[in-house]
Design a protein around this motif. Sequence first.
Motif, PDB file in Angstrom:
ATOM      1  N   GLN A   1     -14.825  81.139-131.605  1.00 38.30           N
ATOM      2  CA  GLN A   1     -13.955  80.522-133.350  1.00 38.30           C
ATOM      3  C   GLN A   1     -15.160  80.104-133.913  1.00 38.30           C
ATOM      4  OE1 GLN A   1     -10.776  81.441-132.997  1.00 38.30           O
ATOM      5  NE2 GLN A   1     -11.463  82.679-131.194  1.00 38.30           N
ATOM      6  N   GLU A   2     -16.176  79.503-133.652  1.00 35.60           N
ATOM      7  CA  GLU A   2     -17.485  79.125-134.696  1.00 35.60           C
ATOM      8  C   GLU A   2     -17.930  80.481-135.607  1.00 35.60           C
ATOM      9  OE1 GLU A   2     -18.801  76.591-137.564  1.00 35.60           O
ATOM     10  OE2 GLU A   2     -17.306  75.977-136.258  1.00 35.60           O
ATOM     11  N   LEU A   3     -18.130  81.023-134.780  1.00 33.71           N
ATOM     12  CA  LEU A   3     -19.163  81.991-134.953  1.00 33.71           C
ATOM     13  C   LEU A   3     -18.288  83.081-136.052  1.00 33.71           C
ATOM     14  CD1 LEU A   3     -20.605  82.826-131.132  1.00 33.71           C
ATOM     15  CD2 LEU A   3     -21.741  81.893-133.354  1.00 33.71           C
ATOM     16  N   LYS A   4     -17.049  83.291-135.159  1.00 33.03           N
ATOM     17  CA  LYS A   4     -16.307  84.237-136.003  1.00 33.03           C
ATOM     18  C   LYS A   4     -15.896  83.680-137.968  1.00 33.03           C
ATOM     19  CE  LYS A   4     -11.618  86.563-135.575  1.00 33.03           C
ATOM     20  NZ  LYS A   4     -10.389  86.853-134.786  1.00 33.03           N
ATOM     21  N   LYS A   5     -15.592  82.409-137.330  1.00 35.14           N
ATOM     22  CA  LYS A   5     -15.639  81.690-138.311  1.00 35.14           C
ATOM     23  C   LYS A   5     -16.333  82.321-139.899  1.00 35.14           C
ATOM     24  CE  LYS A   5     -15.194  77.193-139.013  1.00 35.14           C
ATOM     25  NZ  LYS A   5     -14.997  75.774-138.805  1.00 35.14           N
ATOM     26  N   ARG A   6     -17.369  82.266-139.342  1.00 33.49           N
ATOM     27  CA  ARG A   6     -19.048  82.342-140.182  1.00 33.49           C
ATOM     28  C   ARG A   6     -19.231  83.844-140.300  1.00 33.49           C
ATOM     29  NH1 ARG A   6     -23.483  78.342-138.833  1.00 33.49           N
ATOM     30  NH2 ARG A   6     -22.655  76.659-139.042  1.00 33.49           N
ATOM     31  N   GLY A   7     -18.644  84.668-139.148  1.00 36.49           N
ATOM     32  CA  GLY A   7     -18.358  85.855-140.471  1.00 36.49           C
ATOM     33  C   GLY A   7     -19.764  86.549-138.808  1.00 36.49           C
ATOM     34  N   HIS A   8     -19.696  85.982-137.937  1.00 38.23           N
ATOM     35  CA  HIS A   8     -20.877  86.586-136.883  1.00 38.23           C
ATOM     36  C   HIS A   8     -20.138  85.852-134.895  1.00 38.23           C
ATOM     37  CE1 HIS A   8     -24.187  85.775-139.439  1.00 38.23           C
ATOM     38  NE2 HIS A   8     -23.752  84.284-139.641  1.00 38.23           N
ATOM     39  N   ALA A   9     -18.655  87.583-135.225  1.00 34.71           N
ATOM     40  CA  ALA A   9     -17.647  87.338-134.950  1.00 34.71           C
ATOM     41  C   ALA A   9     -18.770  88.005-133.161  1.00 34.71           C
ATOM     42  CB  ALA A   9     -16.629  88.494-134.305  1.00 34.71           C
ATOM     43  N   ARG A  10     -18.779  87.297-131.886  1.00 34.96           N
ATOM     44  CA  ARG A  10     -19.144  87.500-130.464  1.00 34.96           C
ATOM     45  C   ARG A  10     -18.448  87.836-129.240  1.00 34.96           C
ATOM     46  NH1 ARG A  10     -22.892  88.334-134.251  1.00 34.96           N
ATOM     47  NH2 ARG A  10     -25.262  88.100-134.001  1.00 34.96           N
ATOM     48  N   SER A  11     -18.854  88.564-128.402  1.00 29.79           N
ATOM     49  CA  SER A  11     -17.876  88.309-127.277  1.00 29.79           C
ATOM     50  C   SER A  11     -17.919  87.114-126.133  1.00 29.79           C
ATOM     51  CB  SER A  11     -18.533  90.008-126.432  1.00 29.79           C
ATOM     52  OG  SER A  11     -19.008  90.707-125.911  1.00 29.79           O
ATOM     53  N   PHE A  12     -17.087  87.022-125.995  1.00 30.02           N
ATOM     54  CA  PHE A  12     -17.690  86.285-124.045  1.00 30.02           C
ATOM     55  C   PHE A  12     -19.257  86.752-123.810  1.00 30.02           C
ATOM     56  CE2 PHE A  12     -13.100  85.057-125.049  1.00 30.02           C
ATOM     57  CZ  PHE A  12     -13.366  83.621-125.171  1.00 30.02           C
ATOM     58  N   GLN A  13     -19.116  87.794-123.331  1.00 34.37           N
ATOM     59  CA  GLN A  13     -20.637  88.719-122.620  1.00 34.37           C
ATOM     60  C   GLN A  13     -21.406  88.408-123.503  1.00 34.37           C
ATOM     61  OE1 GLN A  13     -17.466  89.987-123.134  1.00 34.37           O
ATOM     62  NE2 GLN A  13     -16.385  90.233-120.735  1.00 34.37           N
ATOM     63  N   GLN A  14     -21.283  88.803-125.054  1.00 31.47           N
ATOM     64  CA  GLN A  14     -22.484  88.786-125.625  1.00 31.47           C
ATOM     65  C   GLN A  14     -22.589  87.200-126.003  1.00 31.47           C
ATOM     66  OE1 GLN A  14     -20.389  90.244-128.836  1.00 31.47           O
ATOM     67  NE2 GLN A  14     -22.287  92.239-128.644  1.00 31.47           N
ATOM     68  N   ILE A  15     -22.103  85.895-126.061  1.00 27.72           N
ATOM     69  CA  ILE A  15     -22.102  84.437-126.033  1.00 27.72           C
ATOM     70  C   ILE A  15     -22.960  84.103-124.481  1.00 27.72           C
ATOM     71  CG2 ILE A  15     -21.038  82.922-126.452  1.00 27.72           C
ATOM     72  CD1 ILE A  15     -18.992  83.699-128.114  1.00 27.72           C
ATOM     73  N   THR A  16     -22.199  84.276-124.092  1.00 31.70           N
ATOM     74  CA  THR A  16     -22.662  83.558-122.231  1.00 31.70           C
ATOM     75  C   THR A  16     -24.112  84.413-122.270  1.00 31.70           C
ATOM     76  OG1 THR A  16     -20.317  84.389-121.348  1.00 31.70           O
ATOM     77  CG2 THR A  16     -22.485  83.954-119.903  1.00 31.70           C
ATOM     78  N   LEU A  17     -24.446  85.679-122.407  1.00 36.74           N
ATOM     79  CA  LEU A  17     -25.727  86.409-122.298  1.00 36.74           C
ATOM     80  C   LEU A  17     -27.113  85.873-122.692  1.00 36.74           C
ATOM     81  CD1 LEU A  17     -28.562  88.461-121.847  1.00 36.74           C
ATOM     82  CD2 LEU A  17     -27.360  89.909-123.761  1.00 36.74           C
ATOM     83  N   SER A  18     -26.788  85.257-124.873  1.00 34.16           N
ATOM     84  CA  SER A  18     -27.615  84.542-125.431  1.00 34.16           C
ATOM     85  C   SER A  18     -27.393  83.224-125.175  1.00 34.16           C
ATOM     86  CB  SER A  18     -26.538  83.971-126.930  1.00 34.16           C
ATOM     87  OG  SER A  18     -27.299  85.679-128.156  1.00 34.16           O
TER      88      SER A  18
END
Length: 183
Positions: free
Chosen positions: A94-111
Amino acid sequence: MERSQQAMVKLRTEKGFLELLKLDFNYKGKMLKAIIQPARIEKPDGTSQDYYPSANEELIEDALRKIAADQNHGYFDKTNYHSGVVFSLHMLRQELKKRGHARSFQQITLSLNILSGSVIELRAEDGNNAEAFTRSPYFPSLSAVSRMKLQNDPHAKWVVPAHPPNSVPARWTRTLLLSESKA
């Protein structure tokens, strides 16, 4: 595929591995060398692939700092002088999306896994064979719940402790990688 990902694909061996990345740079008039060890991540099919930290991981770090500060999910253990952030993947997403950088759960976990598995080393030489270095992972550790628990509850908590104040600044690496990719 973004340009930095295309460049990384060219650097990988047939098995998906990356060599240590060595970058010379000038910091306040002093020549330094950054050596970045990629994170080796196991994929769902059981094979492994290496990843260097990139701008994606910087977004994750920035969002975690924001969560710790603005959403009061940071902690400080005064007795042991430890601090960090407690968060859920949902909260981070949600924080990433609020900043205009939406990511999937898989992308976040990978990072998150890249940040906990990569190591940066900074070396300085004075020209007389005298050398100094500092080495540190991007995250000192990463604690999370099991994959099954996450599937059932995306609000399950993760923990990332903060580095002590004298550790290697992770931003240097991304700055180096980004300037290197523009060359």
